[in-house]
Design a protein around this motif. Sequence first.
Motif, PDB file in Angstrom:
ATOM      1  N   UNK A 118       6.619 -14.477  10.524  1.00  0.00           N
ATOM      2  CA  UNK A 118       5.333 -15.067  10.151  1.00  0.00           C
ATOM      3  C   UNK A 118       5.385 -16.567   9.868  1.00  0.00           C
ATOM      4  N   UNK A 119       6.577 -17.131   9.722  1.00  0.00           N
ATOM      5  CA  UNK A 119       6.692 -18.559   9.408  1.00  0.00           C
ATOM      6  C   UNK A 119       6.379 -19.379  10.658  1.00  0.00           C
ATOM      7  N   UNK A 120       5.321 -20.215  10.630  1.00  0.00           N
ATOM      8  CA  UNK A 120       4.961 -20.973  11.835  1.00  0.00           C
ATOM      9  C   UNK A 120       6.042 -21.953  12.272  1.00  0.00           C
ATOM     10  N   UNK A 142      -0.032  -8.904  17.000  1.00  0.00           N
ATOM     11  CA  UNK A 142      -1.170  -9.749  16.610  1.00  0.00           C
ATOM     12  C   UNK A 142      -1.277  -9.852  15.097  1.00  0.00           C
ATOM     13  N   UNK A 143      -1.017  -8.750  14.416  1.00  0.00           N
ATOM     14  CA  UNK A 143      -1.003  -8.762  12.951  1.00  0.00           C
ATOM     15  C   UNK A 143       0.422  -9.019  12.478  1.00  0.00           C
ATOM     16  N   UNK A 144       0.550  -9.655  11.327  1.00  0.00           N
ATOM     17  CA  UNK A 144       1.862  -9.922  10.735  1.00  0.00           C
ATOM     18  C   UNK A 144       2.738 -10.779  11.646  1.00  0.00           C
ATOM     19  N   UNK A 145       2.131 -11.790  12.253  1.00  0.00           N
ATOM     20  CA  UNK A 145       2.895 -12.776  13.005  1.00  0.00           C
ATOM     21  C   UNK A 145       2.210 -14.126  12.830  1.00  0.00           C
ATOM     22  N   UNK A 146       2.894 -15.174  13.192  1.00  0.00           N
ATOM     23  CA  UNK A 146       2.331 -16.517  13.016  1.00  0.00           C
ATOM     24  C   UNK A 146       1.306 -16.787  14.115  1.00  0.00           C
ATOM     25  N   UNK A 147       0.054 -17.070  13.751  1.00  0.00           N
ATOM     26  CA  UNK A 147      -0.934 -17.433  14.761  1.00  0.00           C
ATOM     27  C   UNK A 147      -0.738 -18.875  15.201  1.00  0.00           C
ATOM     28  N   UNK A 150      -1.733 -25.772  13.592  1.00  0.00           N
ATOM     29  CA  UNK A 150      -1.242 -27.129  13.788  1.00  0.00           C
ATOM     30  C   UNK A 150       0.224 -27.253  13.444  1.00  0.00           C
ATOM     31  N   UNK A 151       0.647 -26.575  12.369  1.00  0.00           N
ATOM     32  CA  UNK A 151       2.057 -26.646  11.958  1.00  0.00           C
ATOM     33  C   UNK A 151       2.957 -26.027  13.024  1.00  0.00           C
ATOM     34  N   UNK A 152       2.544 -24.898  13.593  1.00  0.00           N
ATOM     35  CA  UNK A 152       3.337 -24.259  14.638  1.00  0.00           C
ATOM     36  C   UNK A 152       3.426 -25.174  15.858  1.00  0.00           C
ATOM     37  N   UNK A 215      13.398 -12.740   8.644  1.00  0.00           N
ATOM     38  CA  UNK A 215      14.557 -12.949   7.778  1.00  0.00           C
ATOM     39  C   UNK A 215      14.396 -12.100   6.522  1.00  0.00           C
ATOM     40  N   UNK A 216      15.475 -11.450   6.140  1.00  0.00           N
ATOM     41  CA  UNK A 216      15.416 -10.559   4.982  1.00  0.00           C
ATOM     42  C   UNK A 216      15.221  -9.134   5.430  1.00  0.00           C
TER      43      UNK A 216
END
Length: 260
Positions: A118-120, A142-147, A150-152, A215-216
């Motif tokens: 999930x971290x962009x 689609x759910x529980x992932x980075x959309x 701008x940061x991504x 991670x984790x």
Amino acid sequence: MAKKPTWVIEKERARRAAAAETVWLFGLHAVRDALENPRREKLRLMVTKNAADRLAAAIAASGIAPEICDPRRFEAPLDPGSVHQGAALEVRPLDWGRLADLCVAGPRGRVVLLDRVTDPHNVGAILRSAEVFGAAAVIAPHRHSAPETGALAKTASGALERQPYLRVPNLARAMEELKDLGYRLIGLDGAAEATLGQALADHADGPVGLVLGAEGPGLRQLTRESCDALARIPAAGAFGSLNVSNAAAVALYAATAGAG
């Protein structure tokens, strides 16, 4: 006229909502690449005079009229602390199409699958590595992932415009579809007995999907069960480990070198 079933109405509503979503990209590199991407739907460009001068060729090619902003009051709706460099572009998310069309199997076919990453910043870095090593796509639920954000886009350093990032309704179903296309799916797991090199050697001449977890928590149980094999990246010390974006880069290199 027959009344539409509720599920049809809800599906159409979700499709309209998705079509209405917009993303603000920021930073000179990310904005330039988006402006130069003919597949990207561009809605609004906000730039300082200095940024407009630096992006002049891309702005001219895009045909969009820029809004010139005072650098002391840059009013684009960005998160505080965003390093925008005086440029922000509102766009619609890219539509990369169908998995089967993107991931046509071949001896050098490589895809990356992300299980709840999930971290962009991690996803942006993975997209950059995927582009460098020629992956067909990066696939995530689609759910529980980075959309797209701008940061991504900024972390991806332009790769978001060129490297397919396909977010699917169900990751396990997408994995089965890849298997049907001939892919061997290798899940990365630090506790696996086999090394990544050994797992790749078992399928040296075919397409490979590299599956990485957050991670984790790592890979979820269903994702693990959907893999053809689990493998670890060998580490020199007992306590060394890689974050997910570094692990993706190493795995992509190993898979590409093995296919070469």
